[in-house]
Design an enzyme around this catalytic site. Structure first.
Site, PDB file in Angstrom:
ATOM      1  N   HIS A  77       0.828  -1.209   0.000  1.00 27.56           N
ATOM      2  CA  HIS A  77       0.000   0.000   0.000  1.00 27.56           C
ATOM      3  C   HIS A  77       0.863   1.260   0.000  1.00 27.56           C
ATOM      4  CE1 HIS A  77      -3.212  -2.796   1.683  1.00 27.56           C
ATOM      5  NE2 HIS A  77      -3.540  -2.479   0.461  1.00 27.56           N
ATOM      6  N   GLU A 122      -8.175 -10.916 -11.143  1.00 20.22           N
ATOM      7  CA  GLU A 122      -7.017 -10.840 -10.241  1.00 20.22           C
ATOM      8  C   GLU A 122      -6.660 -12.212  -9.667  1.00 20.22           C
ATOM      9  OE1 GLU A 122      -8.087  -8.152  -7.032  1.00 20.22           O
ATOM     10  OE2 GLU A 122     -10.186  -8.673  -7.294  1.00 20.22           O
ATOM     11  N   ASP A 126      -2.604  -8.320  -7.413  1.00 15.99           N
ATOM     12  CA  ASP A 126      -3.031  -9.607  -6.857  1.00 15.99           C
ATOM     13  C   ASP A 126      -2.794 -10.740  -7.843  1.00 15.99           C
ATOM     14  OD1 ASP A 126      -3.787  -9.430  -4.185  1.00 15.99           O
ATOM     15  OD2 ASP A 126      -5.665  -8.447  -4.677  1.00 15.99           O
ATOM     16  N   CYS A 165      -6.071  -2.094 -14.122  1.00 16.27           N
ATOM     17  CA  CYS A 165      -6.066  -1.071 -13.064  1.00 16.27           C
ATOM     18  C   CYS A 165      -4.980  -1.344 -12.024  1.00 16.27           C
ATOM     19  CB  CYS A 165      -7.439  -0.987 -12.387  1.00 16.27           C
ATOM     20  SG  CYS A 165      -7.969  -2.536 -11.633  1.00 16.27           S
TER      21      CYS A 165
END
Length: 838
Positions: free
Chosen positions: A460, A697, A721, A768
């Site tokens: 993150h 994903e 992912d 994305c």
């Protein structure tokens, strides 16, 4: 023939139909492993020089010759496939090594019928072996006659970010006997080169007193290594041991057909020779910056005037200590559950230190004298660290590090929202590992870049760094934290290097590069509001990933064509109760309003597993990322998704709202949500159905893309992912950070399969994940069939500019060949050659 320092036109060396390399029935040539070029299925019996030049290599078996043109381009002319096995029968070489030849001069003759009957194929190749310096562009793909124009050779622009061989670390050496029929000719040499390019280390082959770097096809072939000859392989660099093993395996794999192939010899260790003053890590957010290195290990406290109420301060310290004990206790429980023995030992020690009477008594005594709890705690830790440092024991020095970590944690608990780091603007911050809140604060303080000893490239923090346009490197190792405070360094995130001892000239060069980059970004931004059209007119939508209406407004200002991913978790985390329907509707509407007339893709809640909510107790899981997350949470708690869908159906206009479902693995999950959405539309009297898309994903979703596309309106690939699930590597694992790369050929194959499946139902595919924001990947994704890229808002202009310089037909052709490569490093190397970054 036209020839100057930059351009060269090559004439056809043979007569016959022209083929692209991709159509050559040989995986090594077809994959581009040897370099770019062209093939001809010959109808004549003489090979002619395609240009003037010097003969730099002649194959012992007379089937191949290498020319160096006057502009430096090196051309391998290879007659037929597997012709090395004819051992020269049927071939007659007309020139010698070192000879100067003119354009069109006959180089070799061969017995057309005899060779055709004995070899795998007569398809012959003209390969540009130094494709890193030159680019080959076909003039024609029709049949040619000897001497007709065939290829343009153009010198590539030198790239400032060319990766250098990594010479830090040890040298490893191994021996192997070459058992391949014909020795080390072009095909095995290409495999060796391709393998070596997958590593940072410098690799060399040594034979009969001569050496060649494994990067050079000409050099390898020039060693004239024959069958049964023994060669020495040496590798030097941080990944030298792995590189050597891979090269020995590649050599023995190439020999698999020979019954007497030998196993790799044992590896011997040589003296360590470090590349002075360079630390190597993994790029988490691209960029090149210089500045003073600032080690982040202390929260700055203001001066303390004293005269505080001791009872109040003792209560504050007790509350903070209880909070930190609770935090560490839950971390310790997780470590025990997962049997992480090392972690368990560290956190058990931290808990013990928090109970240490020497620490607590000293802090309490200072508080009794009127000192603030923050300063009392800080001072008691510093005193203990000083005592430990004077004992000169490495073990106790480690304990001092633990104490400093606890100092930070307790100070944060005491200061709440008011804590801050005292960091100079323009600094390059070094830390063990940063939290998202650290990053946001540092970004506001104007730091130039970030580097961490630990961390992963898709964490993150990495995502936030890319969003802020802050160059960031992770997994640099603990040596990072031993560096001197304030020393001038260069953070070259693009090349994964932290240069600790840059010269004044290098610092000046980096500052100039930063200015050039800022100017280029400014120019790109002026064009950012225009559509991104490729050279041949294909429109690629460049949208933005956002997590709030404020970020959406920022994305629009940066020229985004829409929102490609709104992460709705921002509404659900850091609170005690779930947001109600009206709060959700209002938040989604604000994002739609912020985007003007552009569409917004809203992903339904993706929490669970490792992202826990206080008000949504879920079982602790052994493998959180394989547990209850994404759409699986909706199956366990359907009311949460129902409420979210209701809120989404109330936004206006619905035509601009698209709904995206995370973690789908089978068609039934999609059909169930589609039915639920239809039922809610009927219940609410909504006649318009918003588009419904699926996140790709999980490998299962990519493999079922065709079936999912039948029922979904669009597909959006989450490469972060998808990488960790495909490669079975935790994307936040520092030790694996460099290997969790979405440019891995396995990932590219899944992306290609997703696009192919979607195309059968005329559905569009977007990306994305972090790969969409990587300009090196832009041509590959477009070539594989992606038509929408959702990137960090600050990168919209850059990615649009990248799209405008691409030719889709070329992207498709080259991307297909990349699927055949062996590693992410090989793919990235090929991309740098084909589509250099400006």
């Amino acid at each position: 023939m036209h020839n100057n320092n930059k351009e060269l036109t090559l004439s056809a060396p043979l007569s016959g139909p022209v083929l692209t390399l991709a159509k050559v029935p040989d995986p090594v040539f077809a994959s581009g492993a040897m370099g770019d070029g062209i093939a001809i299925d010959p109808l004549n019996d003489t090979l002619h020089a395609p240009c003037a030049g010097v003969v730099v290599h002649v194959a012992r078996t007379g089937h191949a010759i290498t020319l160096r043109a006057d502009n430096g381009a090196e051309l391998l002319l290879h007659l037929g496939l597997d012709t090395v096995e004819l051992q020269g029968e049927g071939f007659s070489m007309l020139v010698k090594e070192g000879a100067r030849v003119s354009n069109g001069q006959p180089l070799l003759r061969y017995d057309l019928d005899r060779v055709a009957q004995q070899c795998k194929s007569l398809v012959s190749l003209m390969i540009l072996t130094n494709s890193q310096d030159f680019q080959a562009r076909p003039i024609t793909l029709k049949s040619v006659k000897v001497g007709e124009p065939l290829l343009h050779i153009i010198r590539r622009q030198a790239s400032g970010a060319q990766a250098e061989a990594d010479l830090s670390g040890e040298t490893f050496v191994g021996h192997i006997r070459i058992a391949h029929r014909g020795g080390l000719h072009a095909r095995p040499a290409a495999l060796i080169r391709q393998t070596a390019q997958g590593f940072k280390s410098k690799s060399q082959l040594h034979f009969a007193g001569k050496s060649a770097i494994c990067d050079s096809l000409i050099g390898l072939m020039g060693l004239a290594v024959g069958e049964q000859d023994e060669v020495q392989v040496s590798c030097q660099g941080t990944d030298a041991e792995a590189a050597l093993q891979a090269l020995l395996i590649a050599l023995s794999t190439a020999l698999a057909e020979a019954p007497h192939a030998v196993a790799p010899a044992p590896v011997t260790r040589h003296n360590r020779t470090a590349e002075a003053g360079v630390l190597h890590g993994v790029c988490a957010a691209a960029g090149l910056v210089s500045g003073p290195l600032f080690r982040l290990n202390a929260i700055s406290l203001p001066m303390d005037a004293g005269s505080h109420d001791p009872a109040q301060q003792l209560h504050a310290l007790d509350t903070a200590l209880t909070a930190v004990r609770s935090e560490i206790g839950s971390t310790l429980a997780q470590a025990k559950k997962h049997k992480h023995i090392d972690e368990e030992a560290i956190f058990a020690a931290h808990l013990a230190l928090l109970e240490d009477p020497a620490l607590l008594d000293a802090a309490n005594a200072s508080i009794d004298r009127g000192m603030a709890a923050t300063h009392a705690w800080s001072q008691s830790i510093d005193q203990q660290c000083e005592v430990l440092a004077q004992l000169g024991s490495p073990l106790l020095a480690e304990r001092a590090n633990d104490l400093r970590d606890l100092k930070q944690r307790v100070l944060r608990a005491l200061l709440g929202e008011t804590w801050h780091y005292d960091v100079p603007a323009g600094a390059i911050v070094a830390a063990h590992e940063l939290t998202p809140s650290d990053l946001l604060q540092l970004s506001q303080q104007g730091v130039a870049g970030l580097c961490m000893a630990e961390g992963g490239a898709t964490s993150h923090v990495a995502i936030l760094a890319r969003g802020k346009g802050l160059p960031c490197m992770v997994a640099l190792g603990s040596t990072l934290l031993d560096q001197q405070q304030g020393q001038a360094v260069v953070l070259d995130a693009d090349s994964g290097r932290l240069e600790l001892l840059p010269t004044a000239e290098r610092l000046s060069q980096v500052r100039q590069a930063q200015l050039d980059h800022q100017q280029r970004r400014a120019e790109q931004q002026t064009q950012a509001h225009h559509p991104a059209l490729t050279l041949d007119g294909l429109h690629i939508e460049v949208a933005a990933n956002v997590a709030s209406s404020a970020e959406a407004a920022d994305a629009l200002a940066h020229g985004a064509d829409g929102v490609g991913l709104l992460r709705t978790e921002f509404l659900f985390v850091d609170r005690n109760t779930a947001p109600d329907e009206e709060e959700q509707r209002s938040a989604y509407q604000a994002v739609l309003d912020a985007m003007g007339e552009k569409s917004v893709i809203i992903r339904t809640i993706d929490v669970g597993g490792d992202k826990q909510l206080d008000y949504l107790p879920l079982p602790i899981e052994a493998n959180p990322v394989l547990g209850l997350r994404g759409i699986r949470l909706a199956q366990v708690r359907p009311e949460i998704l129902d409420q979210q869908l209701r809120a989404l159906l109330h936004v206006s206009p619905l035509s601009r709202c698209r709904i995206l479902l995370p973690m789908i693995t089978e068609v039934e999950e999609l059909l169930h949500i589609r039915q639920r959405l239809d039922a809610l539309c009927s219940e609410l009297g909504v006649s318009e159905r918003p588009q419904l898309g699926v996140m790709i994903e999980v490998p299962a979703a990519a493999l079922l893309a065709e079936q999912l596309a039948e029922h979904a309106d669009f597909l959006s690939i989450g490469t972060n992912d998808l990488s960790q699930y495909t490669l079975a590597m935790d994307r936040d694992h520092a030790g694996l950070a460099s290997r969790v790369d979405a440019m891995h050929p396995a990932l590219l194959r899944l992306i290609a399969q997703t696009c192919a499946g979607a195309a059968l139902h005329k559905r569009w595919v977007g990306v994305c994940g972090a790969l969409a924001s990587d300009p090196l990947a832009t041509p590959v994704l477009i070539g594989l069939g992606v038509s929408e890229l959702s990137v960090s808002p600050v990168q919209v202009g850059e990615i649009k500019d990248r799209v405008r310089h691409l030719d889709v037909a070329e992207c498709r052709r080259i991307s297909q060949s990349l699927l055949k490569l062996s590693s992410a490093a090989a793919v990235r190397h090929a991309c740098h050659q084909q589509w250099p970054l400006s």
